[in-house]
Write a protein that holds these residues in place. Structure first.
Motif: not given
Length: 101
Positions: A37-50, A63-69
């Motif tokens: 999950v940490d890599q999904c969030l850090a890379r901004g991938e779709k799997c980190g949305a949840h 809501q979460a409008s964005s997430y990134r490293r």
């Protein structure tokens, strides 16, 4: 004719309510959890949305409008670096999650 001023007052109230929507950016440590999950969030991938949405909802945001490293140099203030208190690689990695109400 009283209808027009009342309509304008309601429209301005609705616009003020929409303008007051709160947005907040949370900076959290990117800790390896074994699930990726940490890599999904850090890379901004779709799997980190949840994960990002769950994080925002746990803090009473809608809501979460964005997430990134986030690079540690982007963060103002004291940020711990990898070293004495760090038992794994990636201790100096952080994720920014932007939440909205």
């Amino acid at each position: 004719m009283r209808f027009v001023p009342a309509l304008l007052a309601c429209a301005s109230l609705a616009a003020a309510t929409a303008a007051s929507a709160e947005t907040r950016v949370f900076i959290i440590a990117n800790q390896a959890d074994g699930y990726g999950v940490d890599q999904c969030l850090a890379r901004g991938e779709k799997c980190g949305a949840h994960a990002a949405l769950s994080y925002c909802k746990s803090r009473d945001f809608a809501q979460a409008s964005s997430y990134r490293r986030v690079d540690p140099d982007e963060i103002t203030g004291s940020v711990p670096k990898a070293g004495g208190n760090c038992a794994h690689s990636g201790c100096d990695e952080y994720v920014a999650i932007t939440c909205q109400r």
